[in-house]
Design a protein around this motif. Structure first.
Motif, PDB file in Angstrom:
ATOM      1  N   VAL A 179      19.361   3.890 -44.458  1.00  0.00           N
ATOM      2  CA  VAL A 179      18.882   2.589 -43.965  1.00  0.00           C
ATOM      3  C   VAL A 179      18.081   2.759 -42.682  1.00  0.00           C
ATOM      4  O   VAL A 179      16.985   2.198 -42.528  1.00  0.00           O
ATOM      5  N   ALA A 180      18.615   3.551 -41.737  1.00  0.00           N
ATOM      6  CA  ALA A 180      17.938   3.721 -40.448  1.00  0.00           C
ATOM      7  C   ALA A 180      16.561   4.351 -40.618  1.00  0.00           C
ATOM      8  O   ALA A 180      15.576   3.913 -40.012  1.00  0.00           O
ATOM      9  N   ILE A 181      16.470   5.384 -41.458  1.00  0.00           N
ATOM     10  CA  ILE A 181      15.189   6.058 -41.665  1.00  0.00           C
ATOM     11  C   ILE A 181      14.198   5.144 -42.376  1.00  0.00           C
ATOM     12  O   ILE A 181      13.011   5.117 -42.031  1.00  0.00           O
ATOM     13  N   THR A 182      14.657   4.380 -43.357  1.00  0.00           N
ATOM     14  CA  THR A 182      13.760   3.470 -44.072  1.00  0.00           C
ATOM     15  C   THR A 182      13.199   2.405 -43.138  1.00  0.00           C
ATOM     16  O   THR A 182      11.991   2.131 -43.144  1.00  0.00           O
ATOM     17  N   VAL A 183      14.065   1.807 -42.321  1.00  0.00           N
ATOM     18  CA  VAL A 183      13.611   0.786 -41.370  1.00  0.00           C
ATOM     19  C   VAL A 183      12.614   1.396 -40.379  1.00  0.00           C
ATOM     20  O   VAL A 183      11.559   0.812 -40.096  1.00  0.00           O
ATOM     21  N   GLY A 184      12.934   2.592 -39.872  1.00  0.00           N
ATOM     22  CA  GLY A 184      12.050   3.234 -38.914  1.00  0.00           C
ATOM     23  C   GLY A 184      10.698   3.581 -39.502  1.00  0.00           C
ATOM     24  O   GLY A 184       9.647   3.266 -38.925  1.00  0.00           O
ATOM     25  N   VAL A 185      10.698   4.222 -40.671  1.00  0.00           N
ATOM     26  CA  VAL A 185       9.448   4.666 -41.296  1.00  0.00           C
ATOM     27  C   VAL A 185       8.547   3.485 -41.622  1.00  0.00           C
ATOM     28  O   VAL A 185       7.363   3.453 -41.264  1.00  0.00           O
ATOM     29  N   TYR A 186       9.098   2.487 -42.311  1.00  0.00           N
ATOM     30  CA  TYR A 186       8.236   1.402 -42.782  1.00  0.00           C
ATOM     31  C   TYR A 186       7.911   0.404 -41.675  1.00  0.00           C
ATOM     32  O   TYR A 186       6.919  -0.321 -41.770  1.00  0.00           O
ATOM     33  N   GLY A 187       8.719   0.383 -40.610  1.00  0.00           N
ATOM     34  CA  GLY A 187       8.319  -0.372 -39.428  1.00  0.00           C
ATOM     35  C   GLY A 187       7.087   0.234 -38.782  1.00  0.00           C
ATOM     36  O   GLY A 187       6.135  -0.473 -38.407  1.00  0.00           O
ATOM     37  N   VAL A 188       7.084   1.568 -38.660  1.00  0.00           N
ATOM     38  CA  VAL A 188       5.917   2.264 -38.101  1.00  0.00           C
ATOM     39  C   VAL A 188       4.701   2.080 -39.006  1.00  0.00           C
ATOM     40  O   VAL A 188       3.583   1.815 -38.535  1.00  0.00           O
TER      41      VAL A 188
END
Length: 310
Positions: A179-188
């Motif tokens: 979840v953390a990586i998905t939010v971070g990647v697609y936020g960027v």
């Protein structure tokens, strides 16, 4: 009946306390595991923006949201249960499966390099898609398929970094990482693709400095997207090659991995001030060369197979 209810509530309270005391452990383990997957996260962020190039601005964020949901589905519904099952029942199968995924990345990235150098195009790209929905579905589908491979490596790296813990705790940590990586990647990614809109907004402000900065963002956006497209293609090759290199080392064929690692270490030691950067770069180049070799072999085989049938 009341006694059973009280016992059930006691059990719920005990589980709640256990979960509360485990949160710190989950957060710490997720942080360590996620940090080890940082390299693939960067690759994932570089690959994704190219899937919205050529689409209308009003559809960029909805498309990224679709891809992000597909990425979460990949991680939580497919890869997480598969990783837990494999780690418990068939840990020997994890490396071969990862190598197959790496080979796919090598193939896709190398094919794009070959087409870029030769000026040729995919057969399916010769027929121009005019229906916006069909184009959007194709882009989203391609992004989610590529994400599946990258997410698979992220989850595998995170799983490998976990300390000895129970199945439930392991699942909680992997879910937190996903979840953390998905939010971070697609936020960027969302910030990158909307940078031109931000620039246009700033260019309309009264401040001269804001206007200049906004115009600069608008002019830089096409260059940035083109650069990210190149980086994304390169990322598929070197990440796929890196998976292959790690896999053959796991199977005891250490000549190529040791050559890459030793060369990278020697290059980094030669310039201590930039040792870490140089060592990483040489490792990436070595993995990229392996990726191009593997990808080129697969591309050649894929092109030869149909000809044999004629």
């Amino acid at each position: 009946m009341p006694g059973g209810l009280v016992a059930l509530l006691d059990d719920v309270a005990a589980l709640t306390k256990l979960a509360a005391t485990s949160l710190d452990d989950v957060a710490a383990a997720a942080s360590r595991s996620g940090a080890k997957a940082a390299g693939v996260v960067i690759d994932d962020a570089a690959v994704t923006p190219r899937y919205v190039v050529g689409l209308t601005p009003d559809r960029e964020l909805p498309i990224i949201w679709k891809i992000a949901k597909g990425s979460l589905r990949n991680k939580l519904l497919f890869l997480l249960p598969a990783a837990l099952a494999l780690s418990a029942l068939a840990p020997w199968a994890i490396t071969p499966i990862l190598m197959l995924g790496g080979a796919y990345l090598c193939f896709e990235g190398t094919e794009k390099v070959i087409h870029a150098l030769s000026g040729s195009r995919h057969a399916e790209q010769v027929v121009e898609i005019t229906d916006p929905k069909e184009l959007e579905d194709r882009q989203v589908g391609g992004a989610i398929r590529t994400d599946f491979i990258l997410s698979g490596e992220i989850m595998a790296i995170a799983l490998a970094e976990l300390p000895d813990m129970g199945l439930a705790m392991r699942g909680a940590v992997l879910a937190a990482v996903g979840v953390a990586i998905t939010v971070g990647v697609y936020g960027v990614v969302a910030g990158i693709v909307k940078m031109d809109d931000i620039g246009l907004h700033m260019a309309q402000r009264r401040s001269t400095s804001a206007q200049s900065f906004g115009r600069g963002l608008v002019k830089a956006m096409p260059i940035l997207l083109k650069a990210l497209s190149i980086i994304g293609t390169a990322a598929m090759v070197w990440v796929g090659g890196g998976i292959i290199v790690h896999g053959i080392e796991e199977f005891g064929f250490g000549a190529v991995p040791h050559l890459i690692h030793d060369t990278a270490h020697a290059a980094g030691a030669a310039v201590p001030a930039l040792g870490g950067v140089i060592e990483w770069t040489v490792n990436a180049i070595g993995a990229g060369i392996v990726g191009l070799i593997v990808g080129g072999a697969i591309v050649g085989a894929m092109h030869l197979i149909p000809r044999k049938g004629h």
